[in-house]
Design an enzyme around this catalytic site. Structure first.
Site, PDB file in Angstrom:
ATOM      1  CG  ASP A  93      -9.153  -4.050  -1.179  1.00  0.00           C
ATOM      2  OD1 ASP A  93     -10.129  -3.495  -1.718  1.00  0.00           O
ATOM      3  OD2 ASP A  93      -9.050  -4.206   0.050  1.00  0.00           O
ATOM      4  CG  ASP A 132      -2.123   0.932   1.032  1.00  0.00           C
ATOM      5  OD1 ASP A 132      -3.259   0.434   1.014  1.00  0.00           O
ATOM      6  OD2 ASP A 132      -1.910   2.153   0.889  1.00  0.00           O
TER       7      ASP A 132
HETATM    8  N1  AG3 Z   1     -11.566  -0.608  -1.909  1.00  0.00           N
HETATM    9  C1  AG3 Z   1     -12.184   0.255  -2.831  1.00  0.00           C
HETATM   10  C2  AG3 Z   1     -13.626   0.328  -2.887  1.00  0.00           C
HETATM   11  C3  AG3 Z   1     -14.030   1.507  -3.665  1.00  0.00           C
HETATM   12  C4  AG3 Z   1     -15.169   2.178  -3.041  1.00  0.00           C
HETATM   13  N2  AG3 Z   1     -15.567   3.259  -3.858  1.00  0.00           N
HETATM   14  C5  AG3 Z   1     -16.566   4.111  -3.543  1.00  0.00           C
HETATM   15  N3  AG3 Z   1     -17.233   3.945  -2.435  1.00  0.00           N
HETATM   16  N4  AG3 Z   1     -16.801   5.103  -4.341  1.00  0.00           N
HETATM   17  C6  AG3 Z   1     -12.108  -0.793  -0.653  1.00  0.00           C
HETATM   18  C7  AG3 Z   1     -11.081  -1.067   0.315  1.00  0.00           C
HETATM   19  C8  AG3 Z   1     -11.549  -2.027   1.311  1.00  0.00           C
HETATM   20  N5  AG3 Z   1     -10.515  -2.872   1.720  1.00  0.00           N
END
Ligand code: AG3
Length: 324
Positions: A166, A115
Site C-alpha cells: 500500500d 512504513d
Molecule cells: N496509497 C497510495 C495511493 C496513491 C494515490 N495517488 C494519487 N492520489 N496520486 C494510499 C494509501 C492509503 N492507505
C-alpha cells in the site's frame, strides 16, 4: 508552508496534476495538520463532502468518504483467496486503514506494518482514530519503521501468507524500487506455499501520461514473476480517477475465485464489509480490452531502470508546473 510536489496549494485550493493539462482538485474547509517530516510533506485537511483528506507530498492518499472502497479492494480479495491467512505484512499503509481491514480476520496472528515514516503513523494515530479504529494498538500488530525493500530482503522468519503493498506513487526512488521485478521476486521468495501478494497499482487510464511506472507495466512485471495474476479496477473519488489493484500468487488460482465462494468465506469468517462482496469482486475484476492489451505490450520494470524512471517523472513534473 508550500508543498514540494506536483500541485498548487494556495490557502484553500489544492490542485493535483494527473496528466499533462489535466487536473483534479479540492477546496478545503479547514487545514487540520501540516508537517514536513524527514521523508515527506504530510497534510491533513477537512472537506465538506470528503471528510478528512490525507495528502503526502502533494498526492491524496485517502478521504473519509471513500477510503473503505480502496482499502476493502486492496485487502479482502487476497485475504479471502487464502485458505487460512495467519502471518501478514503490510508494506506502506502508515495510515492504519489496510491494517484495520486485515485485523478483521481472526486467523491473523501476526501482522507487520512496515512504513518508512513513523510520523505518518503518529499523525494518523492522533488525528484519525475514527478511521483506523485503534488498529496500531492491536496486540497482533508489530510496527516497523524502515525501508520495505530491506525488510523483505533481510526477512528470515517464517514466510508470509499475505503481503499487501500500500505504497505512495512510484515517483521517488524509495517507492519506485518496490514496483520492480527484482522486488517482486524477493516477495515471492518470502511468501508461504499458498501465499498471495496484493498491491495498489495506480490508475489504469491516467497514470501512464505522467508516471513512467504505471498500471500496465506494474501488471506486466507481476506477470513476469508470478504464475497467477488478476487485477481489479474501481473509481476512487479522492484520486479523481479509476484505480488499479493486482493480486498475485504462485499456487492459488486467483481466477477461480467465484462470487459464491467469496460470499461464503466472508460469512464463514465473520468479515463485515461495506463495499466488497462476491458481486463487487466479479464486477471490478473484469478489465476492458484496451487495458488488457496495454498490459500485454509492456515489459517488466527492472531495478536498474528505477532511478531513470524517477528522473523522467521529475523532468516532466517540472515542465508541467512551470506552465501552471
Ligand atoms: N496509497 C497510495 C495511493 C496513491 C494515490 N495517488 C494519487 N492520489 N496520486 C494510499 C494509501 C492509503 N492507505
Amino acid at each position: 508552508m508550500k508543498g514540494t510536489f506536483s500541485y498548487l496549494n494556495t490557502e484553500r485550493i489544492f490542485i493535483e496534476i494527473l496528466a499533462p493539462n489535466y487536473f483534479h482538485g479540492f477546496s478545503f474547509s479547514e487545514l487540520i495538520y501540516m508537517e514536513k517530516s524527514r521523508y515527506q510533506l504530510i497534510e491533513l485537511y477537512d472537506h465538506k463532502v470528503f471528510g478528512k483528506i490525507l495528502i503526502l507530498d502533494g498526492r491524496p492518499q485517502f478521504s473519509s468518504l471513500d477510503e473503505h472502497i480502496y482499502h476493502e479492494i486492496l485487502v479482502h480479495p487476497a485475504m479471502i483467496a487464502h485458505p487460512n491467512p495467519k502471518q501478514i505484512a503490510i508494506l506502506g499503509g502508515g495510515d492504519g486503514c489496510a491494517l484495520r481491514e486485515v485485523l478483521k480476520y481472526s486467523s491473523a496472528e501476526k501482522v507487520f506494518l512496515v512504513d518508512m515514516d513513523e510520523r505518518v503513523v503518529e499523525v494518523c494515530r492522533e488525528y484519525l482514530p475514527e478511521i483506523n479504529q485503534g488498529s496500531f494498538d492491536d496486540p497482533r500488530v508489530k510496527l516497523m519503521f524502515m525501508d520495505a525493500y530491506a525488510f523483505i530482503k533481510d526477512w528470515n522468519g517464517s514466510p508470509f501468507d499475505v503481503i499487501i503493498i500500500d505504497l505512495t506513487d512510484p515517483i521517488s526512488l524509495i517507492s519506485a524500487k518496490l514496483y520492480t521485478q527484482e522486488f517482486f521476486k524477493l516477495i515471492s521468495s518470502k511468501l508461504s506455499e499458498n501465499g498471495i501478494l496484493s498491491i495498489q497499482c495506480e490508475s489504469p487510464t491516467i497514470s501512464k501520461w505522467l508516471f513512467p511506472i504505471h498500471f500496465a507495466n506494474i501488471a506486466a512485471t507481476l506477470k513476469s514473476v508470478f504464475k497467477h495474476v488478476i487485477h481489479a479496477r474501481e473509481f476512487i473519488f479522492s484520486y479523481g480517477s479509476d484505480w488499479g489493484f493486482s493480486y498475485a500468487s504462485q499456487s492459488i488460482d486467483l481466477e477461480s475465485l467465484t462470487s459464491d465462494l467469496i460470499d461464503r468465506r466472508l460469512k464463514e469468517r465473520g468479515i463485515k464489509t461495506k463495499y466488497y462482496c462476491g458481486d463487487t469482486h466479479e464486477s471490478i475484476t473484469k478489465l476492458p480490452l484496451s487495458i488488457k492489451s496495454e498490459i500485454d505490450s509492456e515489459k517488466p520494470i527492472k531495478l536498474k531502470d528505477a532511478m531513470r524512471y524517477v528522473e523522467e517523472y521529475m523532468d516532466l513534473k517540472d515542465k508541467l508546473e512551470a506552465i501552471l
